[in-house]
Design a protein around this motif. Sequence first.
Motif, PDB file in Angstrom:
ATOM      1  N   TRP A  95      45.532 -43.044  86.801  1.00 10.47           N
ATOM      2  CA  TRP A  95      45.629 -41.653  86.356  1.00 10.47           C
ATOM      3  C   TRP A  95      46.111 -40.765  87.493  1.00 10.47           C
ATOM      4  N   LEU A  96      45.545 -40.972  88.692  1.00  9.00           N
ATOM      5  CA  LEU A  96      45.925 -40.141  89.830  1.00  9.00           C
ATOM      6  C   LEU A  96      47.372 -40.389  90.250  1.00  9.00           C
ATOM      7  N   ASP A  97      47.804 -41.647  90.198  1.00  9.71           N
ATOM      8  CA  ASP A  97      49.175 -41.969  90.588  1.00  9.71           C
ATOM      9  C   ASP A  97      50.194 -41.281  89.689  1.00  9.71           C
ATOM     10  N   HIS A  98      49.858 -41.108  88.433  1.00  6.65           N
ATOM     11  CA  HIS A  98      50.793 -40.499  87.502  1.00  6.65           C
ATOM     12  C   HIS A  98      50.642 -38.985  87.400  1.00  6.65           C
ATOM     13  N   SER A  99      49.591 -38.435  87.972  1.00  6.68           N
ATOM     14  CA  SER A  99      49.367 -36.989  87.863  1.00  6.68           C
ATOM     15  C   SER A  99      49.687 -36.247  89.146  1.00  6.68           C
ATOM     16  N   ILE A 100      49.363 -36.833  90.277  1.00  5.50           N
ATOM     17  CA  ILE A 100      49.567 -36.154  91.554  1.00  5.50           C
ATOM     18  C   ILE A 100      50.807 -36.729  92.216  1.00  5.50           C
ATOM     19  N   LYS A 101      51.906 -36.013  92.040  1.00  2.29           N
ATOM     20  CA  LYS A 101      53.194 -36.402  92.598  1.00  2.29           C
ATOM     21  C   LYS A 101      53.685 -35.256  93.474  1.00  2.29           C
ATOM     22  N   PRO A 102      54.546 -35.546  94.431  1.00  7.07           N
ATOM     23  CA  PRO A 102      55.098 -34.444  95.250  1.00  7.07           C
ATOM     24  C   PRO A 102      55.804 -33.387  94.406  1.00  7.07           C
ATOM     25  N   SER A 103      56.487 -33.802  93.362  1.00  8.05           N
ATOM     26  CA  SER A 103      57.185 -32.818  92.527  1.00  8.05           C
ATOM     27  C   SER A 103      56.195 -31.889  91.829  1.00  8.05           C
ATOM     28  N   ASN A 104      55.045 -32.423  91.401  1.00  6.33           N
ATOM     29  CA  ASN A 104      54.031 -31.579  90.763  1.00  6.33           C
ATOM     30  C   ASN A 104      53.402 -30.631  91.771  1.00  6.33           C
ATOM     31  N   ILE A 105      53.170 -31.106  92.987  1.00  7.80           N
ATOM     32  CA  ILE A 105      52.573 -30.247  94.018  1.00  7.80           C
ATOM     33  C   ILE A 105      53.524 -29.110  94.373  1.00  7.80           C
ATOM     34  N   ILE A 106      54.813 -29.426  94.490  1.00 13.64           N
ATOM     35  CA  ILE A 106      55.802 -28.378  94.769  1.00 13.64           C
ATOM     36  C   ILE A 106      55.839 -27.374  93.627  1.00 13.64           C
ATOM     37  N   LEU A 107      55.787 -27.862  92.404  1.00 10.06           N
ATOM     38  CA  LEU A 107      55.787 -26.990  91.229  1.00 10.06           C
ATOM     39  C   LEU A 107      54.561 -26.072  91.231  1.00 10.06           C
ATOM     40  N   ILE A 108      53.402 -26.622  91.526  1.00 13.71           N
ATOM     41  CA  ILE A 108      52.170 -25.845  91.545  1.00 13.71           C
ATOM     42  C   ILE A 108      52.207 -24.785  92.647  1.00 13.71           C
ATOM     43  N   LEU A 109      52.647 -25.169  93.845  1.00 18.95           N
ATOM     44  CA  LEU A 109      52.729 -24.208  94.951  1.00 18.95           C
ATOM     45  C   LEU A 109      53.753 -23.113  94.653  1.00 18.95           C
ATOM     46  N   GLY A 110      54.881 -23.498  94.074  1.00 18.79           N
ATOM     47  CA  GLY A 110      55.911 -22.513  93.752  1.00 18.79           C
ATOM     48  C   GLY A 110      55.443 -21.507  92.719  1.00 18.79           C
ATOM     49  N   PHE A 111      54.830 -22.000  91.652  1.00 15.71           N
ATOM     50  CA  PHE A 111      54.327 -21.074  90.639  1.00 15.71           C
ATOM     51  C   PHE A 111      53.155 -20.253  91.162  1.00 15.71           C
ATOM     52  N   GLY A 112      52.331 -20.836  92.022  1.00 14.64           N
ATOM     53  CA  GLY A 112      51.241 -20.068  92.628  1.00 14.64           C
ATOM     54  C   GLY A 112      51.766 -18.899  93.445  1.00 14.64           C
ATOM     55  N   ALA A 113      52.807 -19.160  94.240  1.00 11.69           N
ATOM     56  CA  ALA A 113      53.422 -18.085  95.029  1.00 11.69           C
ATOM     57  C   ALA A 113      54.044 -17.033  94.110  1.00 11.69           C
ATOM     58  N   TYR A 114      54.674 -17.482  93.036  1.00 12.28           N
ATOM     59  CA  TYR A 114      55.272 -16.536  92.085  1.00 12.28           C
ATOM     60  C   TYR A 114      54.204 -15.674  91.428  1.00 12.28           C
ATOM     61  N   PHE A 115      53.118 -16.287  90.979  1.00 10.39           N
ATOM     62  CA  PHE A 115      52.047 -15.527  90.332  1.00 10.39           C
ATOM     63  C   PHE A 115      51.471 -14.479  91.286  1.00 10.39           C
TER      64      PHE A 115
ATOM     65  N   TYR B  79      52.947 -13.108  93.972  1.00 12.11           N
ATOM     66  CA  TYR B  79      53.961 -12.084  94.235  1.00 12.11           C
ATOM     67  C   TYR B  79      54.095 -11.136  93.047  1.00 12.11           C
ATOM     68  N   LYS B  80      54.105 -11.685  91.843  1.00 10.78           N
ATOM     69  CA  LYS B  80      54.250 -10.856  90.635  1.00 10.78           C
ATOM     70  C   LYS B  80      53.068  -9.905  90.476  1.00 10.78           C
ATOM     71  N   ASP B  81      51.845 -10.411  90.660  1.00  8.59           N
ATOM     72  CA  ASP B  81      50.666  -9.536  90.557  1.00  8.59           C
ATOM     73  C   ASP B  81      50.675  -8.470  91.646  1.00  8.59           C
TER      74      ASP B  81
END
Length: 88
Positions: free
Chosen positions: A52-72, A74-76
Amino acid sequence: MADLNNGRIPHGKILLSTLLKVLLMIVIIVTLNSWPSIKQSFNGEIPPFEYWLDHSIKPSNIILILGFGAYFYYKDLTDRKEKLNAEN
């Protein structure tokens, strides 16, 4: 920038709001990435936790999460700044 120094922008509330949005996004991403395993577990065939962890925690997902976190954040922050400027 003067508004930031006055403490009128509630950075704590913005951070908490951003954290909640990021946590919700993590739940959604993990659920979507693990959906085949979730469907398999409904039949009683539960894959190992490492799978489960191998398929859920990928570098692409971490980058996506960090990017959207920064966007959220900045937007707020910009929304709060605009609201303060409109009040003055």
